[in-house]
Design a protein around this motif. Structure first.
Motif, PDB file in Angstrom:
ATOM      1  N   PHE A  25       0.832  -1.201   0.000  1.00  0.00           N
ATOM      2  CA  PHE A  25       0.000   0.000   0.000  1.00  0.00           C
ATOM      3  C   PHE A  25       0.873   1.259   0.000  1.00  0.00           C
ATOM      4  CE2 PHE A  25      -1.937   3.488   2.287  1.00  0.00           C
ATOM      5  CZ  PHE A  25      -3.167   3.610   1.674  1.00  0.00           C
ATOM      6  N   TYR A  29       0.625   3.998  -2.827  1.00  0.00           N
ATOM      7  CA  TYR A  29       0.208   5.356  -2.483  1.00  0.00           C
ATOM      8  C   TYR A  29       1.263   6.381  -2.910  1.00  0.00           C
ATOM      9  CZ  TYR A  29      -1.380   9.302   0.345  1.00  0.00           C
ATOM     10  OH  TYR A  29      -1.801  10.534   0.756  1.00  0.00           O
ATOM     11  N   GLU A  50      -4.395  -0.226  -3.508  1.00  0.00           N
ATOM     12  CA  GLU A  50      -4.843   0.395  -2.259  1.00  0.00           C
ATOM     13  C   GLU A  50      -6.143  -0.227  -1.770  1.00  0.00           C
ATOM     14  OE1 GLU A  50      -5.111   4.557  -2.856  1.00  0.00           O
ATOM     15  OE2 GLU A  50      -3.008   4.776  -3.438  1.00  0.00           O
ATOM     16  N   VAL A  53      -5.601  -3.821  -0.488  1.00  0.00           N
ATOM     17  CA  VAL A  53      -5.017  -3.836   0.860  1.00  0.00           C
ATOM     18  C   VAL A  53      -6.083  -3.513   1.896  1.00  0.00           C
ATOM     19  CG1 VAL A  53      -3.353  -2.715   2.392  1.00  0.00           C
ATOM     20  CG2 VAL A  53      -2.705  -3.300   0.042  1.00  0.00           C
ATOM     21  N   TRP A  54      -6.877  -2.478   1.628  1.00  0.00           N
ATOM     22  CA  TRP A  54      -7.961  -2.155   2.561  1.00  0.00           C
ATOM     23  C   TRP A  54      -8.924  -3.328   2.712  1.00  0.00           C
ATOM     24  CZ3 TRP A  54     -13.188  -2.114   1.421  1.00  0.00           C
ATOM     25  CH2 TRP A  54     -14.010  -1.676   2.457  1.00  0.00           C
ATOM     26  N   THR A 101      -5.705   2.723   6.657  1.00  0.00           N
ATOM     27  CA  THR A 101      -4.646   1.712   6.632  1.00  0.00           C
ATOM     28  C   THR A 101      -3.648   1.923   7.749  1.00  0.00           C
ATOM     29  OG1 THR A 101      -4.887   1.536   4.226  1.00  0.00           O
ATOM     30  CG2 THR A 101      -2.887   0.625   5.192  1.00  0.00           C
TER      31      THR A 101
END
Length: 244
Positions: A25, A29, A50, A53-54, A101
């Motif tokens: 992430f 990002y 992203e 991962v969330w 996160t």
């Protein structure tokens, strides 16, 4: 007990994979911010990473909730995890996915007993500096009145803000940028308090250990003195018997 054991095993086995996803992430990002000229395909891939991962952290929360013995108690004691999972659904902003996160990674790090406080604080400082710099750069770079245009400016601003020095040579001009500044200042003060408390606790523990050792030695000296006095009394009694 069996469900609690299953929850503990789940947290143990998923800890490293989740931290690996958190690193992914971080890269996803950072790339669109550090390379604003990146192609549309790169940006879409980073955005997908992203959200993946969330989603992994959200599934982890649901799994721990199912494995918990008392579901309501789990929700009540892990409300910050729930807020971090729900946060990106309220408004699909990249900044909210960043905040959620960071919160989820921090919660799982605190669950890991093998991670010492010093390591956690150092990781928190590095993480806040990195993500704070990237977040403020993404918000302030296109602001007409902004003066944070490069990654170097953003890192310098984050460092001076976290340490509450605030030279004023770089400052956010947008609402989101100022909210980030408030968050970094509060985080810096909190981390400084944790470090100070940790150092104070170490000194207190050291002094208590020295004091206990001194008391032990004093008690040993007293017991030895009592034995010497008892031996002297016995010797005196034997001498008096011989004289008689």
């Amino acid at each position: 007990m069996q469900q609690q054991s299953a929850q503990a095993r789940w947290e143990h086995h998923t800890q490293r994979p989740l931290f690996g996803l958190a690193l992914a992430f971080a890269v996803a990002y950072a790339v669109p911010i550090v390379r604003p000229d990146a192609g549309r395909d790169v940006v879409e891939v980073c955005t997908a990473v992203e959200w993946v991962v969330w989603g992994a952290f959200a599934l982890d929360y649901l799994a721990r909730l199912v494995l918990a013995e008392r579901h309501l108690d789990f929700v009540r004691t892990h409300w910050l995890d729930l807020a971090a999972v729900v946060l990106p659904l309220v408004q699909p902003l990249r900044l909210l996915r960043l905040v959620s996160t960071l919160l989820l990674v921090g919660q799982r790090a605190r669950m890991a007993s093998q991670i010492r406080l010093t390591t956690y604080v150092a990781g928190s400082v590095v993480g806040l500096l990195m993500f704070g710099s990237l977040a403020v750069l993404s918000v302030e770079r296109d602001s007409p009145e902004g003066n944070i245009r490069t990654l170097g400016d953003a890192v310098w601003w984050s460092f001076t803000t976290m340490t509450t020095v605030g030279y004023g040579d770089h400052a956010p001009t947008t609402g989101l940028g100022r909210m980030l500044a408030v968050g970094l200042m509060l985080s810096g003060i909190a981390l400084l308090g944790v470090v100070t408390a940790n150092i104070a606790a170490w000194f207190i523990a050291r002094f208590e250990k020295d004091d206990m050792e001194e008391r032990r030695q004093t008690q040993a000296i007293r017991e030895l003195a009592e034995e010497v006095r008892a031996l002297r009394a016995e010797v005196a009694a034997l001498k008096s018997e011989r004289v008689e």
